[in-house]
Design an enzyme around this catalytic site. Structure first.
Site, PDB file in Angstrom:
ATOM      1  N   ILE A  28      -4.186   2.540  -0.124  1.00  0.00           N
ATOM      2  CA  ILE A  28      -4.347   1.957  -1.539  1.00  0.00           C
ATOM      3  C   ILE A  28      -3.070   1.405  -2.031  1.00  0.00           C
ATOM      4  O   ILE A  28      -2.180   1.749  -1.934  1.00  0.00           O
ATOM      5  CB  ILE A  28      -4.786   3.052  -2.482  1.00  0.00           C
TER       6      ILE A  28
ATOM      7  N   THR B  25       0.943  -1.236  -0.057  1.00  0.00           N
ATOM      8  CA  THR B  25       0.038   0.089  -0.010  1.00  0.00           C
ATOM      9  C   THR B  25       0.834   1.324  -0.085  1.00  0.00           C
ATOM     10  O   THR B  25       2.052   1.157   0.493  1.00  0.00           O
ATOM     11  CB  THR B  25      -0.953  -0.001   1.242  1.00  0.00           C
ATOM     12  N   ASP B  26       0.223   2.214  -0.263  1.00  0.00           N
ATOM     13  CA  ASP B  26       0.666   3.468  -0.068  1.00  0.00           C
ATOM     14  C   ASP B  26       0.410   4.370   1.136  1.00  0.00           C
ATOM     15  O   ASP B  26      -0.218   3.739   1.821  1.00  0.00           O
ATOM     16  CB  ASP B  26       0.375   4.589  -1.239  1.00  0.00           C
ATOM     17  N   GLN B  27       0.841   5.575   1.381  1.00  0.00           N
ATOM     18  CA  GLN B  27       0.492   6.108   2.624  1.00  0.00           C
ATOM     19  C   GLN B  27      -1.109   6.239   2.775  1.00  0.00           C
ATOM     20  O   GLN B  27      -1.598   6.507   3.811  1.00  0.00           O
ATOM     21  CB  GLN B  27       1.079   7.565   2.630  1.00  0.00           C
ATOM     22  N   MET B  28      -1.879   6.173   1.628  1.00  0.00           N
ATOM     23  CA  MET B  28      -3.347   6.511   1.675  1.00  0.00           C
ATOM     24  C   MET B  28      -3.920   5.043   2.067  1.00  0.00           C
ATOM     25  O   MET B  28      -5.346   4.989   2.115  1.00  0.00           O
ATOM     26  CB  MET B  28      -3.868   7.046   0.505  1.00  0.00           C
TER      27      MET B  28
END
Length: 134
Positions: free
Chosen positions: A20, A15-18
């Site tokens: 997602i 995932t990324d920081q969001m």
């Protein structure tokens, strides 16, 4: 033509920081499905490479329709688009647990001679197996 579905539980590290799933991980999911498709057809990349055939990616067209979020359980569906020539083309769908389409993809590989790196015809028994799917 021999549709195959695999289930994947995306990991936190993807995932990324969001929260997602990062778009680059979709390529890994597509490859996992492709390896399963080949296995169900009775082939493997390792055996093809040992026999002097490489299958580099020629083109990837991914449309991201809905984000995959941490906690989603996804299914990657793959099928052969048409009979192989020097190229083999796959269609994919990645759907979430609610059967919503997250992405669609068309991926093209090229049969390549491992010594010369020139395009070549598909392995005869691979082509024969694909023809039986039609």
């Amino acid at each position: 033509m021999l549709p195959v579905s695999i289930k994947i539980n995306p990991r936190y590290s993807e995932t990324d920081q969001m929260g997602i799933i990062h778009h680059a991980n979709y390529l890994i999911y597509l490859e996992q499905a492709r390896l399963e498709w080949l296995e169900q057809l009775g082939f493997s990349y390792a055996k093809m490479e040992k026999d002097g055939v490489l299958l580099p990616v020629y083109n990837i067209d991914i449309t991201y329709k809905k984000p995959i979020k941490l906690g989603d359980k996804i299914t990657v569906r793959i099928k052969l688009k048409s009979l192989p020539t020097t190229k083999v083309i796959f269609d994919y769908e990645i759907v979430n647990q609610r059967d919503q389409i997250c992405s669609i993809c068309e991926l093209t590989l090229v049969f390549t001679d491992a010594q010369t790196f020139r395009p070549r015809r598909p392995i005869a028994n691979f082509l024969s197996a694909c023809q039986q799917l039609v």
